[in-house]
Write a protein that holds these residues in place. Structure first.
Motif, short mmCIF file in Angstrom:
data_model
loop_
_atom_site.label_atom_id
_atom_site.label_comp_id
_atom_site.label_asym_id
_atom_site.label_seq_id
_atom_site.Cartn_x
_atom_site.Cartn_y
_atom_site.Cartn_z
N HIS A 166 62.36 44.37 42.68
CA HIS A 166 63.69 43.79 42.86
C HIS A 166 63.80 42.38 42.30
CE1 HIS A 166 64.05 47.07 45.80
NE2 HIS A 166 65.34 46.92 45.68
N GLY A 167 62.79 41.56 42.55
CA GLY A 167 62.90 40.15 42.16
C GLY A 167 62.02 39.73 41.03
N GLY A 168 61.13 40.61 40.59
CA GLY A 168 60.20 40.23 39.53
C GLY A 168 59.05 39.43 40.09
N PRO A 169 57.86 39.57 39.48
CA PRO A 169 56.69 38.84 39.98
C PRO A 169 56.77 37.36 39.66
CG PRO A 169 56.14 40.03 37.98
CD PRO A 169 57.53 40.42 38.33
N PRO A 170 56.07 36.53 40.41
CA PRO A 170 56.05 35.09 40.10
C PRO A 170 55.29 34.85 38.79
CG PRO A 170 54.50 35.60 41.86
CD PRO A 170 55.28 36.86 41.60
N LYS A 171 55.45 33.65 38.27
CA LYS A 171 54.83 33.32 36.98
C LYS A 171 53.36 33.02 37.18
CE LYS A 171 59.15 31.55 35.04
NZ LYS A 171 59.84 30.39 34.46
N THR A 172 52.61 34.06 37.44
CA THR A 172 51.16 33.95 37.60
C THR A 172 50.51 35.06 36.80
OG1 THR A 172 51.17 35.36 39.57
CG2 THR A 172 51.41 32.99 39.92
N GLY A 173 49.21 35.00 36.72
CA GLY A 173 48.48 36.04 36.02
C GLY A 173 48.41 37.31 36.83
N PRO A 174 47.70 38.30 36.33
CA PRO A 174 47.57 39.57 37.05
C PRO A 174 46.82 39.37 38.37
CG PRO A 174 46.07 39.50 35.19
CD PRO A 174 46.95 38.30 35.04
N ILE A 175 47.07 40.29 39.30
CA ILE A 175 46.41 40.25 40.60
C ILE A 175 45.02 40.85 40.47
CG2 ILE A 175 46.50 41.07 42.97
CD1 ILE A 175 49.52 41.16 42.74
N ALA A 176 44.01 40.08 40.81
CA ALA A 176 42.63 40.54 40.68
C ALA A 176 42.39 41.77 41.55
CB ALA A 176 41.67 39.41 41.08
N GLY A 177 41.80 42.79 40.97
CA GLY A 177 41.47 44.00 41.71
C GLY A 177 42.56 45.03 41.75
N LEU A 178 43.78 44.69 41.31
CA LEU A 178 44.89 45.64 41.38
C LEU A 178 44.69 46.79 40.40
CD1 LEU A 178 47.64 46.34 42.59
CD2 LEU A 178 48.71 44.96 40.79
N GLY A 179 44.27 46.47 39.18
CA GLY A 179 44.07 47.51 38.19
C GLY A 179 42.99 48.50 38.61
N ALA A 180 41.91 47.99 39.20
CA ALA A 180 40.83 48.87 39.64
C ALA A 180 41.30 49.78 40.77
CB ALA A 180 39.63 48.04 40.10
N ALA A 181 42.11 49.25 41.68
CA ALA A 181 42.63 50.09 42.78
C ALA A 181 43.55 51.17 42.25
CB ALA A 181 43.36 49.22 43.78
N ALA A 182 44.37 50.84 41.25
CA ALA A 182 45.29 51.83 40.70
C ALA A 182 44.56 52.90 39.91
CB ALA A 182 46.33 51.13 39.82
N ALA A 183 43.38 52.57 39.37
CA ALA A 183 42.64 53.51 38.52
C ALA A 183 41.65 54.36 39.30
CB ALA A 183 41.92 52.73 37.43
N ARG A 184 41.63 54.25 40.62
CA ARG A 184 40.66 55.02 41.40
C ARG A 184 40.90 56.52 41.30
NH1 ARG A 184 40.24 51.81 47.21
NH2 ARG A 184 39.39 49.83 46.41
N GLY A 185 42.11 56.92 41.07
CA GLY A 185 42.42 58.34 41.05
C GLY A 185 42.71 58.87 42.44
N GLY A 186 43.31 60.04 42.50
CA GLY A 186 43.68 60.63 43.78
C GLY A 186 45.14 60.34 44.08
N SER A 187 45.56 60.80 45.24
CA SER A 187 46.97 60.66 45.60
C SER A 187 47.15 59.89 46.90
CB SER A 187 47.61 62.05 45.73
OG SER A 187 46.92 62.81 46.73
N THR A 188 46.18 59.05 47.26
CA THR A 188 46.33 58.27 48.48
C THR A 188 47.42 57.24 48.31
OG1 THR A 188 44.70 56.62 47.80
CG2 THR A 188 43.87 58.56 48.97
#
Length: 887
Positions: free
Chosen positions: A847-869
Motif C-alpha cells: 500500500h505505501g511502498g517500502p522505506p528507502k533502505t536496502g533489502p531485508i536480510a534473510g527475506l530472500g532465503a525465507a522466500a526460497a525455502r519452498g513449500g506452501s507454509t
C-alpha cells in the motif's frame, strides 16, 4: 398493637403472627405506620440488633399490608434481605388467612421482582400452592429454581443424576424452556460440566425431551432464537450443546433455513460455524436453493475468520463441481473473497473462479475482472493469466499519502471560577465524582484559593450546605476526622474541609510538617508531592492571603507557560507575598523549559529568590532525573502479596535514573525522592499499573523521566495484568526529548497480552508519529531486544502492527517492522507469529511502498525455502512488493 411493636423492636419475629392475629384492618393500618418508623430507625442500629429487628419488621409489615402491591414491595425490599436464615415461614403464617386470588396476585408481583435466592423462590412456590394457581414464570423464578435443583443434587450422597432430580420437578415443563429466554443463564446451568458426570444440563434436558416430559419443538425454537439473539459465550455454548443433543431432523432444519443463514452471516464464530455445518448438510439433501446459498455466501465471505471463509469456499466449490450451470449465480459471490485481507483466501477464490470461468458467458467476465482489481499485488500475474486484457496490468492509483491522526495541540485551561456559585458547583461535582482529572482539579483548587482571598465569608456560607452530606461535614469526632485526613484519605475534600473549619489547626500543621513524598516508588513519591501541595493550600485557604496559586497549569497536559509564571511571581512581589514552597516547586517542575531564554531573563530581572531560581531552572534545561542510557536487568523478588505490582524474574529490561542534587538541596522534603538516584531493583511498588492523571501532570516536561519510572508498571502488561499500557498515550504528549525510555515503554505496550493494552500502545505510536517524534529505528531495536528475551511475542506485535496499519499509517508501521524482521528471519527455527509479522509488512509495502533502505536480510532465503507454509508465502509476498518498488 403496643405488644406487637415491642416484639418487633426486640426482634422476636416468631411471636409476631400470634400478636398480629387479633388486629383488624384499621388497627393494622395504624401499626403499619409505626412499623415504617421502626424500619427507618433501625437503619442506624448496631448490625446484630438491626438484623433481628428487620426480620420482625418484615413479618409484621407483610401481615399489616392489605394490598398485594404494597405487600410485595415490602417483602421484596432490598434492605430486608440482610440475614442468613429467612423468616419467610412466619410471613406465610401471617398471610394464611388471605383470599386465594389475593395470594395469587402477590405471587405474580413477587415473581416479577428480583428473585435473588432459593429461599425467595420457595416463598413464591408456597404462595402458589396456597392460592392453587399456575406458577408465574420469570427470570428470577427460573434462577431460584435452577439454584435449588443444583443445590439439592450436591446435598445428597451419592450425587444422583441431574436427570432424576429434574424428572421429579412439578413445574419442569414451564421453567426449563424459559432458560433460553433469560438475558444470562444461571451460573449453575451455564457451567455444564462433563456429560458423563451426571450434572450436565444440556444432556439432562435432551433426555427429558426424548421421554416426552419437555416439548422438544419448543426447545428447538427457543435454542434457535437464543442463538440468533446472541449473548455470553457460555450461554451460547449451552444452547449449541442442547441443540445438537436434540438432533433435529433435516425437515426441522429446513424449516429454519433463514435462521441458519442469519447465524452464519452475523453470529459469533462458534454459532456461525454450526450454522455453516447445517447449511452444508441441507445442501447435501437438496434443501438449500442456489439463491439461498449465494445469499449466505456473500455474507460469510465478508467475515474475517479464515476458517469460516475457507469452509464456505469449499462448499461453493462442491456445488459448482456438482452443477456447473449455476456458475453465473455463484462466481460473482466467490469474487467477493478477492478483497479478503488473507492472501491464501484470495488465491483459493481466484483458482475457483479460473476453474469455472468457462461455464459463464463471456459478457460476464468483465464484472469478475473488475472485482479482481481488489487482489493483492502478489496475485496480479495469476489474475492476468485468468482475465487477460480485461484486467489492467497495473491499476492506476493516486499518489500515496500517509494517514496519521492530527498532532495533538495543547488545550489551554479555562480561567479558574471566581464566581462563588460557579465555584461551589465545581467543588460539589469534584467531591461527588471522585475524579482526579487534571483540568477540573487544578481549576477548582485555584478557584478556592482565589475566592477565599476575595470573599472568604461568602464562599464558606455557600459551601457549607452544599457539602453537608460529606462524611467529614457531620457531627463526627474531630480526632477521627483529623486522623483520616492525616492518612491522606479523601484528598479531593481536604481544602474545602479546611475552609469550613472541619480540620483542626494542629492537623494542618502536622500535615505540612510531615513532608510526605519519600516513598519507595514513583507513585508514592508523586502522591506525596500532591498532598504536600494540598496541605499547603489547606493552610492558605483559612487565611485568604494568597490571591492565586503559582502551579496552576496553562495547558491540559499540566505544562506551565514560563512567561505566565513570571507574571504570577511579579504579582506576588507587588503584594509582598511569599510563595508557598510546595506550590512554587511544583510550578518549577511544570514550567516549559524549551525556548524559554526570554522568560529566564524576565525572571532574573525580578530580583527575588524565586525569580533567580526560575531563571536558573529554565537556563539549565535539564530533566528532573536524567535517564541512564544503559539497560538494567531487574532483580525483582517474588511478590509477597497478590496486590504487589511487579513482574517476577530477572529478564525484564528497565532503566535507572541519575541523581539530581538541586532537587534535594533546594526543594521541600516531599520532592526529594524525585532527585535521588533510582534503580528499579530497589523499588517495591504496591500501586496499580495505571497511574492517576495527576502523576503525569506533576512532571509534564519530563517524558523520559516519567517513562523510566513507569516502566516497572508498564512491563506488567506483557504478563497477566491489564492496564499497564494505558498511560502511554498521555506519556507521548509530554514535553522534553523523546528517546530510549519512551520508545522502550512503547515497545512493551505493543507486545502487551491483552488487546485493550495493545490499542493504547497503538494510539501512542500514532500520536508520536503525528508529532514527528517517532524514531522508528530505535523502536525497532527495542522490540528486537524484547523479542530476543521472550518478553514480547511476535504474534502480539503483529496484532498491534495490523491495528496501526489499518488506520492508513502503512509507512510508519513498516519503518518500525523493518529493523525487527532480520533478527527473526535469521533464526534457525522461525518463531511463532513471524508469518503474521511478514503479512503485515507485506501489506504495508503493497500500500505505501517500502522505506528507502536496502533489502531485508534473510527475506530472500525465507522466500526460497519452498513449500506452501504461510511463512514462505508471506516472505515471497513481501519480497515481491519490495522488488516492485525498487524497479
Amino acid at each position: 398493637m403496643k405488644e406487637l411493636l415491642i416484639a418487633v423492636r426486640e426482634g422476636r419475629h416468631r411471636d409476631v403472627p400470634a400478636l398480629l392475629a387479633p388486629l383488624d384492618r384499621p388497627e393494622r393500618r395504624l401499626a403499619l405506620a409505626e412499623l415504617k418508623a421502626v424500619r427507618k430507625e433501625a437503619r442506624e442500629w448496631e448490625w446484630r440488633e438491626r438484623t433481628r429487628a428487620q426480620k420482625a419488621v418484615l413479618v409484621a409489615g407483610a401481615g399489616c399490608h392489605t394490598g398485594a402491591a404494597g405487600c410485595a414491595t415490602w417483602i421484596g425490599a432490598r434492605e430486608l434481605r440482610e440475614w442468613a436464615r429467612t423468616p419467610y415461614p412466619w410471613v406465610l403464617e401471617v398471610l394464611a388467612d388471605r383470599d386465594p386470588a389475593w395470594l395469587a396476585d402477590l405471587a405474580r408481583r413477587l415473581a416479577a421482582r428480583s428473585i435473588e435466592s432459593e429461599a425467595e423462590y420457595r416463598l413464591v412456590l408456597e404462595l402458589v400452592r396456597m392460592a392453587d394457581c399456575p406458577l408465574p414464570v420469570s427470570d428470577g423464578i427460573v434462577r431460584g429454581w435452577a439454584e435449588r435443583v443444583s443445590g439439592s443434587r450436591w446435598q445428597r450422597r451419592p450425587h444422583p443424576p441431574l436427570t432424576d432430580i429434574l424428572r421429579a420437578e412439578p413445574h419442569l415443563d414451564v421453567l426449563a424452556p424459559h432458560l433460553m429466554n433469560m438475558p444470562e443463564l444461571p451460573a449453575s446451568v451455564a457451567w455444564s460440566g462433563d456429560a458423563d458426570q451426571g450434572a450436565h444440563w444440556p444432556s439432562a434436558l435432551t433426555a427429558l425431551a426424548a421421554e416426552g416430559l419437555l416439548n422438544r419443538t419448543l426447545l428447538l425454537d427457543r435454542c434457535t432464537t437464543r442463538l440468533l439473539r446472541g449473548g455470553k459465550t457460555a450461554d451460547l455454548r449451552f444452547c449449541l450443546l442442547l441443540l445438537r443433543g436434540l438432533e433435529p431432523t433435516v425437515q426441522e432444519e429446513a424449516e429454519r433455513v433463514a435462521d441458519w443463514i442469519a447465524m452464519a452471516a452475523d453470529g459469533p464464530s462458534p454459532v456461525a460455524g454450526h450454522a455453516q455445518e447445517v447449511l452444508a448438510r441441507l445442501d447435501g439433501h437438496d434443501r438449500l436453493s442456489v439463491a439461498q446459498l449465494a445469499d449466505v455466501s456473500g455474507a460469510v465471505l465478508f467475515r474475517t475468520e479464515k476458517k469460516l471463509v475457507t469452509s464456505q469456499l469449499v462448499l461453493l466449490g462442491k456445488v459448482l463441481r456438482r452443477n456447473p450451470s449455476v456458475a453465473g449465480q455463484l462466481l460473482p459471490v466467490v469474487a467477493e473473497a478477492f478483497g479478503h485481507p488473507d492472501i491464501g483466501i484470495q488465491e483459493r477464490a481466484l483458482k475457483l473462479t479460473a476453474r469455472h470461468l468457462p461455464s459463464i458467458p463471456s459478457t460476464a467476465h468483465q464484472e469478475l475482472a473488475h472485482m479482481a482489481a481488489q487482489l493483492g499485488p502478489v496475485h496480479r500475474s495469476a489474475a492476468l493469466s485468468v482475465f487477460g486484457d480485461l484486467l489492467d496490468a497495473e491499476p492506476a492509483g493516486d499518489a500515496y499519502e500517509e494517514i496519521l491522526p492530527p498532532a495533538p495541540a495543547p488545550r489551554r485551561l479555562a480561567p479558574a471560577p471566581e464566581n462563588t456559585a460557579e465555584l461551589v458547583e465545581d467543588v460539589v461535582a469534584l467531591a461527588r465524582s471522585g475524579s482526579w482529572e487534571v483540568t477540573d482539579f487544578e481549576r477548582t483548587l485555584d478557584g478556592l484559593i482565589r475566592c477565599a482571598h476575595t470573599d472568604r465569608t461568602a464562599l464558606t456560607e455557600a459551601l457549607r450546605p452544599a457539602l453537608a452530606g460529606q462524611w467529614w461535614a457531620g457531627a463526627g469526632e474531630q480526632d477521627e476526622i483529623d486522623r483520616r485526613f492525616g492518612r491522606n484519605h479523601d484528598g479531593r475534600h481536604l481544602v474545602a474541609a479546611s475552609l469550613l473549619g472541619r480540620i483542626s489547626e494542629r492537623a494542618i500543621a502536622q500535615g505540612r510538617a510531615r513532608g510526605t513524598g519519600t516513598g519507595t516508588c514513583f507513585h508514592a513519591a508523586l502522591d506525596g508531592v500532591l498532598y504536600a501541595r494540598l496541605w499547603e493550600a489547606a493552610a492558605a485557604v483559612r487565611t485568604g492571603e494568597l490571591p492565586f496559586l503559582l502551579a496552576t497549569p496553562t495547558w491540559h497536559t499540566g505544562s506551565l507557560d514560563p512567561v505566565e509564571l513570571v507574571g504570577r511571581l511579579r504579582r506576588y512581589q507587588e503584594l509582598g507575598i511569599e510563595p508557598g514552597p510546595a506550590d512554587f516547586s511544583q510550578a518549577l517542575l511544570r514550567v516549559r523549559r524549551s525556548d524559554g531564554h526570554e522568560a529566564a531573563d524576565q525572571a532574573a530581572g525580578l530580583g527575588t529568590v524565586e525569580g533567580d531560581r526560575l531563571a536558573a531552572w529554565i537556563r539549565a534545561d535539564e530533566p528532573v532525573a536524567p535517564v541512564l542510557r544503559r539497560h538494567v536487568e531487574a532483580e525483582v523478588p517474588v511478590p509477597q502479596g497478590w496486590f504487589q505490582q511487579s513482574a517476577t524474574g530477572a529478564r525484564r529490561i528497565l532503566l535507572a535514573t541519575r541523581e539530581r542534587r538541586v532537587i534535594q538541596q533546594e526543594f521541600p522534603r516531599a520532592f526529594h525522592w524525585l532527585g535521588r538516584p533510582y534503580s528499579p531493583t530497589q523499588q517495591s511498588c504496591y500501586h496499580w499499573a495505571t497511574s492517576a492523571p495527576q502523576g503525569m501532570a506533576a512532571l509534564p516536561e519530563d517524558g523520559e523521566t516519567l517513562a523510566a519510572w513507569l516502566l516497572p508498571s508498564v512491563t506488567t502488561c506483557v504478563e497477566e495484568q491489564r492496564g499497564g499500557a494505558w498511560p502511554l498515550p498521555a506519556l507521548v504528549e509530554t514535553g522534553g526529548p523523546v528517546a530510549g525510555a519512551i520508545h522502550l515503554a512503547l515497545a512493551y505496550g505493543l507486545g502487551a497480552r491483552y488487546p485493550e493494552d495493545r490499542l493504547s500502545a497503538v494510539d501512542a505510536l500514532l500520536l508520536l508519529a503525528a508529532r514527528g517524534r517517532l524514531d522508528a529505528a530505535l523502536l525497532g531495536k527495542e522490540l528486537t531486544v524484547l523479542i530476543d528475551r521472550e518478553l514480547v511475542k511476535p504474534g502480539r506485535l503483529a496484532s498491534s502492527a495490523a491495528a496501526a496499519a489499518a488506520t492508513g499509517a502503512y509507512r510508519t508501521v513498516l519503518s518500525v517492522l523493518v529493523p525487527v524482521l532480520p533478527a527473526l528471519l535469521s533464526r534457525e527455527r522461525a518463531p511463532r507469529g513471524l508469518s503474521d509479522l511478514l503479512a503485515v509488512a507485506a501489506e504495508c509495502a503493497e500500500h505505501g511502498g517500502p522505506p528507502k533502505t536496502g533489502p531485508i536480510a534473510g527475506l530472500g532465503a525465507a522466500a526460497a525455502r519452498g513449500g506452501s507454509t504461510q511463512l514462505v508465502r508471506q516472505a515471497a509476498r513481501l519480497e515481491a512488493a519490495w522488488g516492485r518498488a525498487a524497479a
